[in-house]
Scaffold this active site. Structure first.
Site, PDB file in Angstrom:
ATOM      1  N   HIS A 106      49.671  53.283  17.314  1.00 21.04           N
ATOM      2  CA  HIS A 106      49.594  54.585  17.987  1.00 21.04           C
ATOM      3  C   HIS A 106      49.854  54.473  19.486  1.00 21.04           C
ATOM      4  O   HIS A 106      49.555  55.402  20.237  1.00 21.04           O
ATOM      5  CB  HIS A 106      48.232  55.230  17.734  1.00 21.04           C
ATOM      6  N   CYS A 136      66.004  54.226  34.688  1.00 21.72           N
ATOM      7  CA  CYS A 136      67.086  55.212  34.764  1.00 21.72           C
ATOM      8  C   CYS A 136      66.869  56.287  35.827  1.00 21.72           C
ATOM      9  O   CYS A 136      67.774  57.072  36.094  1.00 21.72           O
ATOM     10  CB  CYS A 136      67.305  55.867  33.400  1.00 21.72           C
ATOM     11  N   GLY A 172      36.290  49.928  10.656  1.00 25.56           N
ATOM     12  CA  GLY A 172      35.995  51.046  11.543  1.00 25.56           C
ATOM     13  C   GLY A 172      36.974  52.189  11.468  1.00 25.56           C
ATOM     14  O   GLY A 172      37.172  52.907  12.451  1.00 25.56           O
ATOM     15  N   SER A 174      38.229  55.557   8.926  1.00 23.63           N
ATOM     16  CA  SER A 174      37.818  56.381   7.786  1.00 23.63           C
ATOM     17  C   SER A 174      38.879  56.461   6.704  1.00 23.63           C
ATOM     18  O   SER A 174      38.596  56.887   5.585  1.00 23.63           O
ATOM     19  CB  SER A 174      37.478  57.798   8.264  1.00 23.63           C
TER      20      SER A 174
END
Length: 222
Positions: A106, A136, A172, A174
């Site tokens: 993530h 850039c 840790g 879900s």
């Protein structure tokens, strides 16, 4: 050859004092997190989104890794390249504990990227819409974070490791959000033994072994 793939989520960092994505009221300055963590939100109000991530970056800089992060770092020192750590967290606490080669699916709070040329670099503590890309020159710099609606990073590497691993552990997390929620399904379908280390069991039948409790206690035990 990766033998063990470990996936970590927010539960491993909670005891370090790091607040979860939502505060107790579910809001940040009157906004739901989804309203400051999407490409559309950034296009609409880049200054607001930068303020949100500047606050999260400052918070992450103040906390320290806990016993769970340290235990995984020790395991990695023992197993070396046979272990791959994949995290849904963006806080950098695994690296602070000494873990090398962490796969941030993530993104990471301490990284910045350019929306124009896709360059990536170490983020300053404070970012702003007028910042220019060093590669850039475009004023399209953003946190190197996967927002809602975007594809997680490093998925080819993660899936390749899951295909060949003999063991998988979810710590840790879900297991409610895809694609990470499907990692145990893939690992188990390839014959991997699967562990869950979590405060309260998810109920996923693919996990053969479950260790419950706060991460600082459960992870060292595991």
């Amino acid at each position: 050859m990766v033998d063990l793939v470990v996936l970590t989520g927010a539960g491993i960092s909670a005891e370090s004092g790091l607040a979860t994505f939502r505060d107790a009221g579910g809001l940040w300055e009157g906004h739901r997190p989804e309203e400051v963590a999407t490409p559309e939100a950034f296009a609409r109000d880049a200054a607001l989104v930068h303020r949100f991530y500047n606050a999260r970056r400052a918070q992450a800089a103040e906390v320290k890794p806990n016993a769970a992060h340290a235990a995984l770092a020790a395991l990695q020192r023992e197993l070396g390249p046979r272990m791959l750590l994949v995290t849904q967290n963006v806080d950098g606490l695994h690296e602070a504990a000494g873990h090398e080669d962490v796969v941030h699916m993530h993104g990471a709070l301490n990284r910045a990227s350019c929306g124009a040329c896709d360059a990536r670099w170490e983020a300053p503590l404070v970012m702003a819409p007028e910042d220019e890309c060093a590669s850039c020159g475009a004023q399209e710099t953003r946190p190197d974070i996967v927002w809602f609606g975007e594809m997680p990073q490093h998925m080819e590497r993660i899936y390749a490791a899951l295909e060949g691993a003999s063991h998988f552990a979810a710590i840790g997390t879900s297991g409610q959000v895809y694609p990470a929620a499907g990692f145990v399904d893939l690992a188990a379908s390839k014959g991997a033994a699967c562990w869950e280390v979590i405060l309260a069991p998810s109920g996923n039948p693919w996990f053969e072994e479950i260790v419950t409790g706060p991460a600082t206690e459960a992870v060292p035990i595991w």
